[in-house]
Design an enzyme around this catalytic site. Structure first.
Site, PDB file in Angstrom:
ATOM      1  N   GLY A  23       0.831  -1.193   0.000  1.00 53.95           N
ATOM      2  CA  GLY A  23       0.000   0.000   0.000  1.00 53.95           C
ATOM      3  C   GLY A  23       0.866   1.243   0.000  1.00 53.95           C
ATOM      4  O   GLY A  23       2.065   1.201   0.264  1.00 53.95           O
ATOM      5  N   CYS A  24       0.232   2.381  -0.312  1.00 54.42           N
ATOM      6  CA  CYS A  24       0.992   3.627  -0.407  1.00 54.42           C
ATOM      7  C   CYS A  24       1.444   4.121   0.970  1.00 54.42           C
ATOM      8  O   CYS A  24       2.605   4.519   1.134  1.00 54.42           O
ATOM      9  CB  CYS A  24       0.182   4.692  -1.135  1.00 54.42           C
ATOM     10  SG  CYS A  24      -1.552   4.813  -0.633  1.00 54.42           S
ATOM     11  N   TYR A  25       0.568   4.102   1.948  1.00 52.55           N
ATOM     12  CA  TYR A  25       0.974   4.514   3.294  1.00 52.55           C
ATOM     13  C   TYR A  25       2.132   3.650   3.822  1.00 52.55           C
ATOM     14  O   TYR A  25       3.124   4.185   4.326  1.00 52.55           O
ATOM     15  CB  TYR A  25      -0.205   4.418   4.263  1.00 52.55           C
ATOM     16  CG  TYR A  25      -1.155   5.586   4.246  1.00 52.55           C
ATOM     17  CD1 TYR A  25      -0.717   6.896   4.392  1.00 52.55           C
ATOM     18  CD2 TYR A  25      -2.533   5.378   4.134  1.00 52.55           C
ATOM     19  CE1 TYR A  25      -1.608   7.962   4.406  1.00 52.55           C
ATOM     20  CE2 TYR A  25      -3.433   6.433   4.148  1.00 52.55           C
ATOM     21  CZ  TYR A  25      -2.961   7.726   4.278  1.00 52.55           C
ATOM     22  OH  TYR A  25      -3.846   8.779   4.300  1.00 52.55           O
ATOM     23  N   SER A  28       5.559   4.607   2.257  1.00 51.58           N
ATOM     24  CA  SER A  28       6.183   5.815   2.807  1.00 51.58           C
ATOM     25  C   SER A  28       6.744   5.567   4.202  1.00 51.58           C
ATOM     26  O   SER A  28       7.803   6.093   4.562  1.00 51.58           O
ATOM     27  CB  SER A  28       5.185   6.969   2.830  1.00 51.58           C
ATOM     28  OG  SER A  28       4.157   6.749   3.785  1.00 51.58           O
TER      29      SER A  28
END
Length: 221
Positions: A23-25, A28
């Site tokens: 996932g993107c979160y 990061s």
């Protein structure tokens, strides 16, 4: 399934037929914290991830909370204490730390189209550690990475500088008053959490260079 974060598992992804696209979160967060754990700078406890995402992070489904009139000119938190990406982040950080990691992940929705900015609060193991030491270790750790950029000391990431790219920009702050290392990471959620990262993993699985079709921006903003 291989966890498809190319910086960590490219070799494994190249040998498998099943990759779980991150996932993107979590992308990061894990990229931001990787060097801190690898160089043993931080405690595995008392980690807070305060993350902000553009509205595309919610996908294209037709829900009232994602409508323009509901998102524009406001700023709100959501999913506190129960966000579905929390176990994914804890899974990868526990592997890095070599022990279970329980953290506080707090996402927010901001009125912009795309981009994620994560501000990560950690506790230093040794209060005397300096920014020079941490920054040098981050630069050394990511020296061979094509998509992770460690910003100069005193600079912090902005989402506009990673828009439309695979880059993860990372900035660092050492706060001696609170003995915290504060890590700020920025990605484009549409590239490093969905389409672009999936292409990178497909490239690896098909025996192609990981960057095939993805070099869309200069090396620095």
């Amino acid at each position: 399934a291989v966890y498809g974060l190319p910086e960590l598992y490219a070799a494994e992804a190249a040998k498998t037929y099943l990759v779980a696209n991150p996932g993107c979160y979590p992308t990061s967060a894990v990229l931001g914290l990787y060097a801190a754990f690898k160089n043993d700078f931080i405690e595995a406890e008392d980690i807070v991830i305060d993350a902000k995402s553009g509205t595309t992070g919610a996908g294209r489904k037709g829900v009232v909370t994602s409508l323009f009139c509901e998102v524009a000119d406001t700023f709100r938190a959501y999913g506190l204490g129960k966000h579905r990406h929390t176990p994914e982040i804890e899974q990868e950080l526990s592997l890095l730390a070599g022990k279970p990691v329980t953290l506080s992940f707090n996402p927010h929705l901001v009125p912009m189209n795309r981009g994620i900015l994560s501000t990560i609060y950690t506790k230093l193991k040794q209060p005397g550690i300096t920014l020079d030491e941490v920054h040098a270790a981050y630069v050394r750790t990511w020296a061979g990475s094509r998509w992770v950029r460690i910003l100069p000391k005193g600079s912090l990431p902005e989402t506009r500088n990673v828009r439309g790219t695979m880059f993860c920009d990372i900035g660092l702050v050492v706060d001696p008053r609170t003995s915290r290392l504060i890590i700020v990471s920025a990605i484009d959620n549409l590239c490093r959490g969905a389409s672009g990262q999936a292409i990178a993993n497909a490239n690896l699985m098909c025996g192609l260079p990981v960057e095939t079709g993805l070099q869309l921006a200069p090396l620095m903003p």
